[in-house]
Enzyme design. Structure first.
Site, PDB file in Angstrom:
ATOM      1  CB  SER A 188     -28.548 -48.279  98.540  1.00  0.00           C
ATOM      2  OG  SER A 188     -28.821 -48.017  99.887  1.00  0.00           O
ATOM      3  CD  GLU A 247     -26.566 -45.178  95.756  1.00  0.00           C
ATOM      4  OE1 GLU A 247     -26.000 -44.165  96.162  1.00  0.00           O
ATOM      5  OE2 GLU A 247     -26.133 -46.319  95.982  1.00  0.00           O
ATOM      6  NE  ARG A 274     -27.496 -42.069  98.386  1.00  0.00           N
ATOM      7  CZ  ARG A 274     -28.055 -41.724  99.533  1.00  0.00           C
ATOM      8  NH1 ARG A 274     -28.535 -40.493  99.687  1.00  0.00           N
ATOM      9  NH2 ARG A 274     -28.112 -42.567 100.540  1.00  0.00           N
TER      10      ARG A 274
HETATM   11  N1  EPU Z   1     -37.440 -51.553 104.278  1.00  0.00           N
HETATM   12  C1  EPU Z   1     -38.111 -52.745 104.134  1.00  0.00           C
HETATM   13  N2  EPU Z   1     -37.393 -53.842 103.768  1.00  0.00           N
HETATM   14  C2  EPU Z   1     -36.058 -53.812 103.574  1.00  0.00           C
HETATM   15  C3  EPU Z   1     -35.380 -52.588 103.696  1.00  0.00           C
HETATM   16  C4  EPU Z   1     -36.100 -51.463 104.048  1.00  0.00           C
HETATM   17  O1  EPU Z   1     -39.320 -52.821 104.331  1.00  0.00           O
HETATM   18  O2  EPU Z   1     -35.502 -54.862 103.281  1.00  0.00           O
HETATM   19  C5  EPU Z   1     -38.171 -50.356 104.711  1.00  0.00           C
HETATM   20  C6  EPU Z   1     -37.798 -50.041 106.165  1.00  0.00           C
HETATM   21  O3  EPU Z   1     -38.624 -50.726 107.070  1.00  0.00           O
HETATM   22  C7  EPU Z   1     -38.000 -48.552 106.238  1.00  0.00           C
HETATM   23  C8  EPU Z   1     -37.726 -48.090 104.831  1.00  0.00           C
HETATM   24  O4  EPU Z   1     -37.767 -49.243 104.000  1.00  0.00           O
HETATM   25  O5  EPU Z   1     -39.341 -48.248 106.540  1.00  0.00           O
HETATM   26  C9  EPU Z   1     -36.409 -47.366 104.708  1.00  0.00           C
HETATM   27  O6  EPU Z   1     -35.341 -48.243 105.071  1.00  0.00           O
HETATM   28  P1  EPU Z   1     -33.954 -47.711 105.636  1.00  0.00           P
HETATM   29  O7  EPU Z   1     -34.190 -46.732 106.730  1.00  0.00           O
HETATM   30  O8  EPU Z   1     -33.099 -48.883 105.928  1.00  0.00           O
HETATM   31  O9  EPU Z   1     -33.338 -46.863 104.455  1.00  0.00           O
HETATM   32  P2  EPU Z   1     -33.355 -47.006 102.869  1.00  0.00           P
HETATM   33  O10 EPU Z   1     -34.320 -46.031 102.323  1.00  0.00           O
HETATM   34  O11 EPU Z   1     -33.508 -48.425 102.485  1.00  0.00           O
HETATM   35  C10 EPU Z   1     -31.561 -45.141 102.512  1.00  0.00           C
HETATM   36  C11 EPU Z   1     -30.259 -44.973 101.795  1.00  0.00           C
HETATM   37  C12 EPU Z   1     -29.125 -45.611 102.584  1.00  0.00           C
HETATM   38  C13 EPU Z   1     -29.086 -44.965 103.963  1.00  0.00           C
HETATM   39  C14 EPU Z   1     -30.442 -45.161 104.647  1.00  0.00           C
HETATM   40  C15 EPU Z   1     -30.523 -44.437 105.970  1.00  0.00           C
HETATM   41  C16 EPU Z   1     -30.789 -44.854  99.427  1.00  0.00           C
HETATM   42  C17 EPU Z   1     -30.715 -45.530  98.118  1.00  0.00           C
HETATM   43  N3  EPU Z   1     -30.334 -45.551 100.472  1.00  0.00           N
HETATM   44  O12 EPU Z   1     -31.862 -46.535 102.529  1.00  0.00           O
HETATM   45  O13 EPU Z   1     -27.908 -45.289 101.923  1.00  0.00           O
HETATM   46  O14 EPU Z   1     -28.080 -45.553 104.762  1.00  0.00           O
HETATM   47  O15 EPU Z   1     -31.484 -44.609 103.819  1.00  0.00           O
HETATM   48  O16 EPU Z   1     -30.470 -43.080 105.737  1.00  0.00           O
HETATM   49  O17 EPU Z   1     -31.231 -43.704  99.494  1.00  0.00           O
HETATM   50  C18 EPU Z   1     -26.399 -46.017 100.241  1.00  0.00           C
HETATM   51  O18 EPU Z   1     -26.699 -44.990  99.632  1.00  0.00           O
HETATM   52  O19 EPU Z   1     -25.568 -46.842  99.797  1.00  0.00           O
HETATM   53  C19 EPU Z   1     -27.051 -46.275 101.527  1.00  0.00           C
HETATM   54  C20 EPU Z   1     -26.803 -47.390 102.242  1.00  0.00           C
END
Ligand code: EPU
Length: 340
Positions: A241, A336, A167
């Site tokens: 995010s 972010e 990012r």
């Molecule tokens: N998780 C939790 N609680 C929550 C949210 C997430 O425990 O409330 C855990 C999930 O269970 C999972 C892990 O965190 O094990 C990762 O969650 P998720 O796959 O939803 O992805 P993320 O890491 O929270 C990132 C990006 C998103 C993108 C998703 C999928 C960043 C800052 N965010 O989120 O991007 O859609 O992966 O690839 O890197 C954005 O940049 O605006 C965005 C939405």
């Protein structure tokens, strides 16, 4: 060249967060010529410039913007070269990101499918190296042309020049606010190779007994996963995010793992990437409401505006979250979203 400079325009109408005061000046730019005329106008009046794309990753100040906001609507998409294995697509920066991805899917071009439905425009994609479900645009980025907003001079940036990381890019660091991205080229493949490694994607494929999904099947799965976790900004205002997933060193991870055995992590080239959504959920914020703002009930990484929120409401909650995460995990969360 006739450009239509507007005054006192509500920025909250131009961001998915629905937050922001008035722009002193505002202009919609639809061509390179209009861009040059606009840059000239701003330079003559000594007004600073802010470039606005889809407004999906922004938190404007309640005081608005004391300068000229350029809404980029320069559109166009063309194939600039191709051979039997690869195709280079050039897309102008005002195009909607998902329109580009749709084009690639319709034409059997592989590389961007996991990023389908990311809100925003093409111009924002290299600035923060957008990504989803295991793909970042740096994986298929080829070249871009940008225009210096002070001098109007054009400059090309290859992969190395952009200095992409998670990012992040040169456009968020030393060149922040200096360039207008005009077009971006992506190198896509005809190979048929999909990236299915992301845990959510694997889970759905397993649940459905699908071993080798087609490009269309995969994009349908991506759409379903997104819908199940991410709020539609047209229904519930948000900017995706709010924080980056923090990256910590192995020693720090070891300490946390002993204390919190179910901590989640991804190993990144820079260290252990911890999902900020998990950290925030552990601190008890998920689904909570604080006046006009809150934390989304299905994904704790997303701050939502329930209606009428101001920047100061969001920043108050942000400070609260940062403090709790720091106290409990000794981790400093970083925004972010672009906060102005
Ligand atoms: N998780 C939790 N609680 C929550 C949210 C997430 O425990 O409330 C855990 C999930 O269970 C999972 C892990 O965190 O094990 C990762 O969650 P998720 O796959 O939803 O992805 P993320 O890491 O929270 C990132 C990006 C998103 C993108 C998703 C999928 C960043 C800052 N965010 O989120 O991007 O859609 O992966 O690839 O890197 C954005 O940049 O605006 C965005 C939405």
């Amino acid at each position: 060249m006739d450009i239509k400079i507007l005054e006192n325009i509500k920025l909250s109408d131009y961001t998915t967060f629905k937050i922001g005061g008035l722009a002193k000046y505002f202009v919609v730019v639809k061509s390179e010529e209009e861009l040059f005329a606009t840059i000239n106008w701003a330079n003559k009046k000594d007004e600073k410039i802010f470039v606005l794309g889809g407004g999906s990753n922004l938190l404007f100040s309640d005081d608005g913007y004391d300068g000229l906001v350029i809404k980029n609507e320069i559109k166009g998409l063309e194939i600039v070269s191709e051979n039997e294995s690869e195709v280079i697509v050039r897309v102008y920066s005002g195009e909607i990101w998902s329109k580009l991805v749709y084009f690639t899917i319709e034409n059997g071009l592989y590389g961007l499918e996991n990023t389908f439905y990311i809100p925003g425009t093409v111009g924002a994609s290299p600035i923060q190296n957008i990504g989803a479900y295991g793909t970042e645009i740096k994986d298929v980025f080829y070249n871009l042309k940008a225009v210096d907003i002070k001098t109007g001079e054009g400059r090309f940036f290859n992969l190395e020049d952009c200095n992409f990381s998670y990012r992040d890019s040169v456009f968020k660091k030393e060149l922040k606010g200096k360039y207008f991205i005009l077009w971006v080229e992506f190198k896509l493949s005809r190979s048929g190779k999909l990236n299915l490694n992301y845990p959510d994607v694997q889970r759905v494929l397993e649940e459905r007994g699908i071993k080798e999904p087609s490009l269309r099947e995969l994009t349908e799965i991506i759409r379903e996963i997104r819908d199940s976790k991410l709020p539609n900004p047209a229904v519930l205002a948000n900017a995706g995010s709010f924080f980056k997933n923090p990256i910590i060193n192995p020693e720090h991870f070891k300490v946390l793992k002993e204390k919190f055995p179910d901590i989640k992590s991804f190993v990144d080239e820079q260290g252990f990437k911890i999902p900020a959504g998990w950290l925030i959920e552990q601190c008890g914020f998920k689904g909570k409401t604080f006046g006009p703002v809150g934390i989304y009930e299905k994904q704790a990484l997303i701050i939502v505006n329930h209606g009428g929120a101001k920047q100061k409401d969001v920043l108050g909650l942000v400070e609260n979250i940062k403090q709790e995460v720091k106290n409990r995990f000794d981790i400093d969360l970083e925004e972010e979203v672009n906060v102005l």
